[in-house]
Design a protein around this motif. Structure first.
Motif, mmCIF file in Angstrom:
data_model
loop_
_atom_site.group_PDB
_atom_site.id
_atom_site.type_symbol
_atom_site.label_atom_id
_atom_site.label_comp_id
_atom_site.label_asym_id
_atom_site.label_seq_id
_atom_site.Cartn_x
_atom_site.Cartn_y
_atom_site.Cartn_z
ATOM 1 N N SER A 101 0.835 -1.196 0.000
ATOM 2 C CA SER A 101 0.000 0.000 0.000
ATOM 3 C C SER A 101 0.866 1.241 0.000
ATOM 4 C CB SER A 101 -0.920 0.004 1.218
ATOM 5 O OG SER A 101 -0.163 -0.049 2.406
ATOM 6 N N GLY A 102 0.265 2.324 -0.449
ATOM 7 C CA GLY A 102 0.936 3.617 -0.484
ATOM 8 C C GLY A 102 -0.028 4.647 -1.006
ATOM 9 N N THR A 103 0.113 5.860 -0.572
ATOM 10 C CA THR A 103 -0.831 6.887 -0.975
ATOM 11 C C THR A 103 -0.467 7.543 -2.284
ATOM 12 O OG1 THR A 103 0.357 8.638 0.159
ATOM 13 C CG2 THR A 103 -1.308 7.447 1.431
ATOM 14 N N GLY A 104 0.828 7.626 -2.573
ATOM 15 C CA GLY A 104 1.241 8.360 -3.752
ATOM 16 C C GLY A 104 1.195 9.861 -3.538
ATOM 17 N N ILE A 105 0.849 10.290 -2.336
ATOM 18 C CA ILE A 105 0.747 11.714 -2.034
ATOM 19 C C ILE A 105 2.092 12.212 -1.516
ATOM 20 C CG2 ILE A 105 -0.311 13.437 -0.526
ATOM 21 C CD1 ILE A 105 -2.801 11.652 -0.483
ATOM 22 N N THR A 106 2.557 13.300 -2.086
ATOM 23 C CA THR A 106 3.771 13.955 -1.616
ATOM 24 C C THR A 106 3.423 15.396 -1.301
ATOM 25 O OG1 THR A 106 5.121 12.561 -3.055
ATOM 26 C CG2 THR A 106 6.146 14.560 -2.206
ATOM 27 N N PHE A 107 3.740 15.848 -0.106
ATOM 28 C CA PHE A 107 3.455 17.217 0.286
ATOM 29 C C PHE A 107 4.545 18.152 -0.218
ATOM 30 C CE2 PHE A 107 1.233 14.728 3.546
ATOM 31 C CZ PHE A 107 -0.042 15.247 3.401
ATOM 32 N N ALA A 108 4.143 19.301 -0.737
ATOM 33 C CA ALA A 108 5.094 20.290 -1.227
ATOM 34 C C ALA A 108 5.791 21.010 -0.077
ATOM 35 C CB ALA A 108 4.387 21.293 -2.135
ATOM 36 N N LYS A 109 5.114 21.125 1.066
ATOM 37 C CA LYS A 109 5.718 21.736 2.249
ATOM 38 C C LYS A 109 5.163 21.031 3.482
ATOM 39 C CE LYS A 109 2.326 25.439 2.382
ATOM 40 N NZ LYS A 109 2.077 26.856 2.474
ATOM 41 N N ALA A 110 5.805 21.241 4.611
ATOM 42 C CA ALA A 110 5.388 20.581 5.853
ATOM 43 C C ALA A 110 3.990 21.026 6.258
ATOM 44 C CB ALA A 110 6.381 20.901 6.962
ATOM 45 N N LEU A 111 3.231 20.115 6.873
ATOM 46 C CA LEU A 111 1.914 20.459 7.402
ATOM 47 C C LEU A 111 2.071 21.358 8.615
ATOM 48 C CD1 LEU A 111 0.210 16.956 7.226
ATOM 49 C CD2 LEU A 111 -0.038 18.858 5.625
ATOM 50 N N THR A 112 1.090 22.220 8.843
ATOM 51 C CA THR A 112 1.163 23.139 9.984
ATOM 52 C C THR A 112 0.495 22.583 11.229
ATOM 53 O OG1 THR A 112 -0.823 24.276 9.214
ATOM 54 C CG2 THR A 112 1.300 25.188 8.518
ATOM 55 N N LEU A 113 -0.337 21.559 11.092
ATOM 56 C CA LEU A 113 -1.032 20.945 12.225
ATOM 57 C C LEU A 113 -0.756 19.454 12.262
ATOM 58 C CD1 LEU A 113 -4.516 22.664 11.749
ATOM 59 C CD2 LEU A 113 -2.727 23.316 13.377
ATOM 60 N N ALA A 114 -0.878 18.861 13.446
ATOM 61 C CA ALA A 114 -0.753 17.411 13.589
ATOM 62 C C ALA A 114 -2.082 16.766 13.196
ATOM 63 C CB ALA A 114 -0.407 17.059 15.025
ATOM 64 N N HIS A 115 -2.021 15.605 12.579
ATOM 65 C CA HIS A 115 -3.220 14.879 12.169
ATOM 66 C C HIS A 115 -3.096 13.429 12.611
ATOM 67 C CE1 HIS A 115 -4.481 18.260 9.690
ATOM 68 N NE2 HIS A 115 -3.214 18.373 9.356
ATOM 69 N N ALA A 116 -4.210 12.837 12.994
ATOM 70 C CA ALA A 116 -4.225 11.441 13.428
ATOM 71 C C ALA A 116 -3.916 10.520 12.260
ATOM 72 C CB ALA A 116 -5.590 11.094 14.012
ATOM 73 N N LYS A 117 -3.264 9.418 12.547
ATOM 74 C CA LYS A 117 -3.001 8.405 11.534
ATOM 75 C C LYS A 117 -4.334 7.949 10.964
ATOM 76 C CE LYS A 117 -0.749 4.005 10.793
ATOM 77 N NZ LYS A 117 0.063 2.941 11.380
ATOM 78 N N GLY A 118 -4.428 7.890 9.643
ATOM 79 C CA GLY A 118 -5.650 7.459 8.990
ATOM 80 C C GLY A 118 -6.646 8.576 8.735
ATOM 81 N N ALA A 119 -6.272 9.821 9.065
ATOM 82 C CA ALA A 119 -7.176 10.952 8.829
ATOM 83 C C ALA A 119 -7.459 11.086 7.335
ATOM 84 C CB ALA A 119 -6.563 12.241 9.367
ATOM 85 N N GLN A 120 -8.680 11.434 6.997
ATOM 86 C CA GLN A 120 -9.089 11.546 5.606
ATOM 87 C C GLN A 120 -8.400 12.731 4.938
ATOM 88 O OE1 GLN A 120 -13.280 11.936 5.068
ATOM 89 N NE2 GLN A 120 -13.166 11.966 2.868
ATOM 90 N N VAL A 121 -7.991 12.531 3.699
ATOM 91 C CA VAL A 121 -7.403 13.583 2.882
ATOM 92 C C VAL A 121 -8.378 13.857 1.752
ATOM 93 C CG1 VAL A 121 -5.457 14.230 1.406
ATOM 94 C CG2 VAL A 121 -5.077 12.826 3.434
ATOM 95 N N THR A 122 -8.761 15.123 1.576
ATOM 96 C CA THR A 122 -9.730 15.447 0.529
ATOM 97 C C THR A 122 -9.440 16.819 -0.039
ATOM 98 O OG1 THR A 122 -12.076 15.632 -0.003
ATOM 99 C CG2 THR A 122 -11.404 16.366 2.186
ATOM 100 N N THR A 123 -9.950 17.086 -1.229
ATOM 101 C CA THR A 123 -9.784 18.392 -1.855
ATOM 102 C C THR A 123 -11.112 19.109 -1.997
ATOM 103 O OG1 THR A 123 -10.030 17.448 -4.048
ATOM 104 C CG2 THR A 123 -7.787 17.649 -3.204
ATOM 105 N N ASP A 124 -12.207 18.507 -1.556
ATOM 106 C CA ASP A 124 -13.527 19.079 -1.779
ATOM 107 C C ASP A 124 -14.131 19.771 -0.563
ATOM 108 O OD1 ASP A 124 -13.394 18.150 -4.351
ATOM 109 O OD2 ASP A 124 -14.552 16.354 -3.962
#
Length: 102
Positions: free
Chosen positions: A61-84
């Motif tokens: 498994s793998g998300t294929g998601i790469t962040f362009a910069k570091a996140l500003t907040l902490a998020h729980a493992k498995g948190a949903q990622v969405t653009t909508d």
């Protein structure tokens, strides 16, 4: 020590992606170097040799998601990622699923 793994479908993998192979005590992370066809079918080539042996059919498994910069907040493992989701201070963006309104 394998540097290639055979997969049924390579469409979810891309070069530079971090993947997780197997589960529990056998879990191992790897980075995809390339995806293509090899002598035994569809292959994912890894950037470094695997450290452990993995059974045929082990989960990859793998998300294929790469962040362009570091996140500003902490998020729980498995948190949903969405653009909508609504974007405060900016126009909202909602995707219409394929086939709707056709």
């Amino acid at each position: 020590g394998a540097t290639t793994i055979q997969v049924d479908n390579a469409s979810a993998f891309s070069a530079g992606q971090t993947i997780t192979i197997d589960s529990a005590a056998n879990v191992e992370n790897a980075i995809v170097r390339a995806v293509g066809f090899g002598p035994r079918g569809v292959e994912v080539t890894l950037a470094a040799p695997l450290k452990s042996a993995h059974a045929a059919g082990a989960q990859i498994s793998g998300t294929g998601i790469t962040f362009a910069k570091a996140l500003t907040l902490a998020h729980a493992k498995g948190a949903q990622v969405t653009t909508d989701l609504p974007t405060p201070g900016a126009p909202n963006k909602y995707a219409i699923p394929a086939g709707v309104g056709d």
